[in-house]
Motif scaffolding. Structure first.
Motif, mmCIF file in Angstrom:
data_model
loop_
_atom_site.group_PDB
_atom_site.id
_atom_site.type_symbol
_atom_site.label_atom_id
_atom_site.label_comp_id
_atom_site.label_asym_id
_atom_site.label_seq_id
_atom_site.Cartn_x
_atom_site.Cartn_y
_atom_site.Cartn_z
ATOM 1 N N VAL A 122 -117.747 -20.834 -20.683
ATOM 2 C CA VAL A 122 -117.151 -22.007 -21.324
ATOM 3 C C VAL A 122 -116.798 -23.047 -20.266
ATOM 4 O O VAL A 122 -116.163 -22.747 -19.253
ATOM 5 N N GLY A 123 -117.253 -24.282 -20.495
ATOM 6 C CA GLY A 123 -116.968 -25.365 -19.572
ATOM 7 C C GLY A 123 -115.829 -26.244 -20.062
ATOM 8 O O GLY A 123 -115.175 -25.940 -21.079
ATOM 9 N N THR A 124 -115.588 -27.324 -19.349
ATOM 10 C CA THR A 124 -114.474 -28.213 -19.703
ATOM 11 C C THR A 124 -114.847 -29.211 -20.788
ATOM 12 O O THR A 124 -114.038 -29.539 -21.653
ATOM 13 N N SER A 125 -116.085 -29.726 -20.778
ATOM 14 C CA SER A 125 -116.513 -30.700 -21.783
ATOM 15 C C SER A 125 -118.020 -30.604 -21.982
ATOM 16 O O SER A 125 -118.759 -30.246 -21.049
ATOM 17 N N GLU A 126 -118.461 -30.932 -23.190
ATOM 18 C CA GLU A 126 -119.884 -30.854 -23.507
ATOM 19 C C GLU A 126 -120.563 -32.197 -23.274
ATOM 20 O O GLU A 126 -119.965 -33.264 -23.463
ATOM 21 N N ASN A 158 -127.591 -25.181 -21.950
ATOM 22 C CA ASN A 158 -126.157 -25.079 -21.673
ATOM 23 C C ASN A 158 -125.513 -26.418 -22.032
ATOM 24 O O ASN A 158 -125.816 -27.443 -21.420
ATOM 25 N N PRO A 159 -124.621 -26.459 -23.027
ATOM 26 C CA PRO A 159 -124.073 -27.752 -23.475
ATOM 27 C C PRO A 159 -123.139 -28.403 -22.456
ATOM 28 O O PRO A 159 -122.833 -29.599 -22.585
ATOM 29 N N TYR A 160 -122.695 -27.643 -21.455
ATOM 30 C CA TYR A 160 -121.762 -28.187 -20.464
ATOM 31 C C TYR A 160 -122.481 -28.768 -19.243
ATOM 32 O O TYR A 160 -121.980 -29.708 -18.625
ATOM 33 N N THR A 161 -123.646 -28.190 -18.910
ATOM 34 C CA THR A 161 -124.344 -28.612 -17.696
ATOM 35 C C THR A 161 -125.721 -29.206 -17.959
ATOM 36 O O THR A 161 -126.284 -29.855 -17.078
#
Length: 471
Positions: free
Chosen positions: A79-83, A136-139
């Motif tokens: 899980v990342g910080t923002s998409e 990957n929606p974050y990167t």
């Protein structure tokens, strides 16, 4: 569920019955031999098809959880910080996979889940399937790509099992096997249920019995507990079969109970028609207002995750955004969004579906194990396992039914002659109607009767025709 009276065999006690006084024969006593003979023949001849359907259904019920484990690298990310905006995720997928066309986009539905960019027309991919590119929606990094099939998003393992269950990997012809099994399952289950309740309580007991009587009682008990579930599997399996399914669709259409379809057309030559992005150009959808604005418009109409975005089919079509949650509560709302203005042009709510459309949707999703998630899948495992046990016990009883060298002795002929005309005629009319709507029930049943009549006539000419009582 063959529950015919026990005959004397190794380890079986002799069953004694009081003779019926003349003129006291009940309607059930007249019908029982007919139900018993139909149950016997249907069980013996249709059981192989049911066994395949039950085994593959058992595998399919477990494939949901197996899919999460096997394809975890493609499906999950930290899980990342923002998409990132959906348009950037699609662009990353297209940069790595410029082949084919974007047929749909499934944004990440939850924290840690990847986005799927679905490509159609990709060389080497089945024409009925799409290539799912996982992002990957974050990167924006790709985690892999796999073939996907159907609206449930089945990946290769579940797709293979699904097609094996549906048509044995034989295409349209193979679908006849599953329709045959579904058409007869409710008949066999219903016949066994009627026979079980028609027996004296003492003859239903499992405890304290041995040999064939114990197998018979166990078979009946398992069948009674599983009967409602088997009826459900039969009915829902028929709703999307080839012939019976078409009859169901025609009936729904006739009574105005079809599934509503969103209108995806926009006015040809309108102010913003030139901005529409036709699917099939091979480039990422994003002209006009773009994917992100389209998704925002759908969110404004309360379309929460998970959703699927389908690009316009041509210059006069709109984006279609649909909810794709098949678990309870179902999310099936759909909107059409003008690609030039970002305005919602049509909305279809699942809450507004006609009753039969809702029941069909719920029934199919429960049949496939999606409606109630893991609990639904465990129930399917129990039902398919019970059906396998019933088939094995049924064949075991058939094996032990013979005396001496007469392996698998069938039930005696002439059962229909014992049924009074006032019962037989309406019954035949009802069977004819049901057989018309369920052709893979009606045609085999007619075949059974024709063969039985021919064999009976041959035995009669040879002087061996008998109508031994079965009750």
């Amino acid at each position: 569920m063959s529950v015919e009276p026990a005959v004397r065999a190794s380890g079986d006690p002799k069953e004694t019955r009081e003779p019926e006084p003349p003129g006291t024969r009940t309607p059930w006593a007249s019908l029982r031999p007919l139900v018993l003979r139909l149950h016997f023949y249907a069980g013996v001849l249709i059981a192989p098809f049911l066994l395949v359907a039950a085994t593959t259904g058992l595998l399919y019920a477990g494939s949901y959880q197996a899919e999460k484990i096997i394809y975890a690298d493609e499906l999950r990310v930290p899980v990342g910080t923002s998409e990132l905006p959906v348009s950037r995720q699609v662009a990353a997928a297209r940069e790595a996979h410029p082949e084919g066309t974007v047929s749909a986009v499934r944004p990440s539905p939850e924290d840690g889940a990847t986005t799927r960019v679905l490509l159609s027309g990709v060389p080497g991919v089945n024409t009925d399937h799409t290539l799912a590119v996982f992002v990957n929606p974050y990167t924006g990094e790709l985690t892999g790509s796999l073939e996907q099939y159907g609206s449930s998003g089945a990946l290769p393992l579940r797709t293979w099992i699904d097609e094996f269950h549906r048509d044995l990997h034989l295409g349209q012809t193979g679908r006849l096997y599953s329709e045959l099994a579904a058409s007869w399952l409710w008949v066999i289950a219903g016949g066994g249920l009627v026979l079980w309740f028609g027996r004296r309580r003492a003859l239903r007991t499992v405890r304290g019995t041995t040999g064939r009587r114990r197998t018979l009682s166990l078979h009946g008990t398992v069948g009674v507990w599983a009967a409602i579930g088997l009826f459900f599997l039969s009915a829902t399996g028929l709703t999307w079969s080839t012939y019976a399914g078409q009859n169901v669709s025609d009936l729904r259409e006739a009574v105005g109970q079809t599934t509503p379809v969103v209108s995806a057309g926009i006015e040809p030559g309108g102010e913003h028609a030139e901005h529409a992005q036709p699917a099939g150009t091979g480039s990422a959808p994003g002209e006009g207002v773009g994917l992100d604005a389209v998704l925002d418009a759908a969110r404004a109409e309360r379309l929460t995750d998970p959703v699927e975005i389908v690009p316009p089919a041509d210059a006069s079509s709109a984006y279609v955004v649909r909810q794709i949650q098949r678990s309870w509560p179902e999310k099936q709302d759909v909107v059409a969004v003008d690609p030039g203005t970002g305005e919602v042009t049509d909305v279809v709510r699942f809450a507004d579906y006609p009753l039969l459309a809702k029941l069909s949707r719920w029934g199919i999703d429960a049949h496939t194990g999606a409606l109630f998630g893991l609990a639904n899948q465990l129930v399917l495992v129990a039902l398919t396992s019970a059906l396998i046990v019933l088939i094995v016990l049924g064949y075991r009883m058939w094996w032990r039914r013979g005396r001496g060298s007469a392996f698998g002795r069938p039930m005696s002929r002439g059962a229909w002659q014992k049924v009074p005309p006032q019962i037989l005629v309406p019954l035949m009319a009802a069977v004819t109607v049901v057989g018309y709507f369920l052709p893979l029930l009606g045609i085999p049943l007619a075949g059974f009767l024709a063969v039985d009549i021919v064999l009976g006539e041959i035995a009669h000419r040879r002087g061996r025709r008998t109508y031994a009582p079965v009750d």
